[in-house]
Enzyme design. Sequence first.
Site, PDB file in Angstrom:
ATOM      1  N   GLU A   3      -4.695  22.741 -16.813  1.00 50.65           N
ATOM      2  CA  GLU A   3      -5.467  21.529 -16.554  1.00 50.65           C
ATOM      3  C   GLU A   3      -6.042  21.564 -15.143  1.00 50.65           C
ATOM      4  O   GLU A   3      -5.310  21.592 -14.158  1.00 50.65           O
ATOM      5  CB  GLU A   3      -4.596  20.287 -16.740  1.00 50.65           C
ATOM      6  CG  GLU A   3      -5.387  18.998 -16.645  1.00 50.65           C
ATOM      7  CD  GLU A   3      -4.535  17.765 -16.923  1.00 50.65           C
ATOM      8  OE1 GLU A   3      -5.036  16.840 -17.562  1.00 50.65           O
ATOM      9  OE2 GLU A   3      -3.354  17.755 -16.504  1.00 50.65           O
TER      10      GLU A   3
ATOM     11  N   CYS B  80      -7.148  12.550 -18.106  1.00 50.93           N
ATOM     12  CA  CYS B  80      -6.271  13.402 -18.910  1.00 50.93           C
ATOM     13  C   CYS B  80      -6.921  13.800 -20.230  1.00 50.93           C
ATOM     14  O   CYS B  80      -6.531  14.794 -20.832  1.00 50.93           O
ATOM     15  CB  CYS B  80      -4.948  12.692 -19.159  1.00 50.93           C
ATOM     16  SG  CYS B  80      -5.122  11.027 -19.835  1.00 50.93           S
TER      17      CYS B  80
ATOM     18  N   LYS C 148       5.620   1.598  -9.251  1.00 48.39           N
ATOM     19  CA  LYS C 148       5.405   2.556  -8.175  1.00 48.39           C
ATOM     20  C   LYS C 148       4.023   3.167  -8.422  1.00 48.39           C
ATOM     21  O   LYS C 148       3.869   4.079  -9.233  1.00 48.39           O
ATOM     22  CB  LYS C 148       6.493   3.628  -8.182  1.00 48.39           C
ATOM     23  CG  LYS C 148       6.475   4.552  -6.947  1.00 48.39           C
ATOM     24  CD  LYS C 148       5.491   5.670  -7.100  1.00 48.39           C
ATOM     25  CE  LYS C 148       5.452   6.593  -5.898  1.00 48.39           C
ATOM     26  NZ  LYS C 148       4.221   7.409  -5.863  1.00 48.39           N
TER      27      LYS C 148
ATOM     28  N   GLU D  82       3.030   9.825 -20.627  1.00 50.59           N
ATOM     29  CA  GLU D  82       1.647  10.161 -20.994  1.00 50.59           C
ATOM     30  C   GLU D  82       1.184  11.179 -19.975  1.00 50.59           C
ATOM     31  O   GLU D  82       0.961  10.850 -18.809  1.00 50.59           O
ATOM     32  CB  GLU D  82       0.779   8.891 -20.992  1.00 50.59           C
ATOM     33  CG  GLU D  82      -0.536   9.068 -21.735  1.00 50.59           C
ATOM     34  CD  GLU D  82      -1.645   9.550 -20.829  1.00 50.59           C
ATOM     35  OE1 GLU D  82      -1.874  10.790 -20.822  1.00 50.59           O
ATOM     36  OE2 GLU D  82      -2.262   8.743 -20.137  1.00 50.59           O
TER      37      GLU D  82
END
Length: 492
Positions: free
Chosen positions: A385, A284, A175, A250
């Site tokens: 973040e 990230c 996906k 992750e």
Amino acid sequence: MEKYLLHIDGERRASSTGEFFESDNPFEGRPWAQIARGNSDDVDRAVTAAHRAMTSGPWAEMTQSHRGLVLTTIADHLAQNAELLACIEVRDNGKLYSEMLGQCQYLPNWFRYYGGLADKIEGTVVPIDKPGYFAYTQKSPVGVVGIITPWNSPLLLLVWKLAPALAAGCSVVIKPSEYTSASTLEFVRLLEEAGLPAGVVNVVTGFGVEVGSPLVDHPLVRKISFTGSDATGRRIGEQASRQFKHVSLELGGKSPNIVFEDADIESAVNGAVSGIFAATGQTCIAGSRLLVQRSIHDEVVEKVVALARSARMGDPMDSQTQVGPVTTRDQFDKVLHYIDVGREDGATLALGGKAATGGDCGNGWFVEPTIYTGVNNASRLAQEEVFGPVLAVIAFDTEEEAVAIANDSRYGLGAGVWTQNMGRAFRVSAAVHSGTVWVNTYRAVSYMMPFGGFKDSGLGRENGIGAVDDYLETKSVWINTGAPVGNPFVMR
């Protein structure tokens, strides 16, 4: 516009509803492709095909050596089509063509590495302590794997999961992000051109509630491998745990890039700018917190600002462009929001601070490289973040203080250490709570080197030899070779 269908059981198929959604070109600020909008029925078709591929047919019957050969053949075919894939990535996510081409040219190495590893997956004979028994272990594929990928580096992060899963003998349903689905569909077509049997890898495009959630819930899916935000990762982990599925996550990061007074200043400045403004900060492992020892703080900040100011924004397909657009309109708005948060937190704006318009930016979603100094590590700008080209600079005095600031975060994905003192390099690398520490470099990755995070940055490791184990089950087998089987009611 281009039109992309689902990929199920080796065929391009419309979704069960026949609906599509649009994918935007971030540089042009308008749609360039239509993507099939899948749903739970399409997920069921794809998972059923993947399960069938694992239990019967060519993939199920292949030896491990043969699977390895298929993976190395895939590597050669991908190498021949790197430019095609890179162009699609740029249209979909707006990253620089030079970066995407480099990634796509590097992807074949994962298939060569795990293709070579496929027939090294071994069980063991255990020198069991009970006379009259022979005991051994076997490794077998965990089952159908659901792979859910993000929009920032769609193919690179897909391959980190897919190559070891295939080496283990699993089949897969992917996906991709609804923002960047086209390259994954093209990629899977290339896999089957190279000889991967139909049904081993399937793609269902669409939205999280309509595709992602049914994929996590499907009873024939035994493992979920996800890269994305920690909020979504937490929901996936909770959802998958109801059926005791294997999960690899992750997730996000707020990585500290620590510059000590004995560092090579020019290298550290280059690393700091690359760490946050390369990929427009949409990674990230972005070095979004720059920790600088106070004795060199002003010099480093001056040089970082000057280098960042020189960055050219524009068409990501242009080889002269150094900073591309933000990938999605929603993310563009989020980054601008966090720039306002920095002002509200009382930090000092040293560079940027607004959307970039006009000139080479066209109608794209561009944000100026932005630098805040005087940032308090307790502030939102330092703790949350941003996932964009926004750098928070924090001063420190001692090595102990630098480590304390670095670790004062719920994330622990990456960290940088800049020093010419090797004793310090080892001490700080050991003390920082992070899955990866780069010393006198930043953002280096390899198919050989494990990657993953501490704390809210996720679970499990990708890349390296150990990644295959995440897609395997261990079975213990006991064989009685002559031990007496006594009356169970007579204790001796």
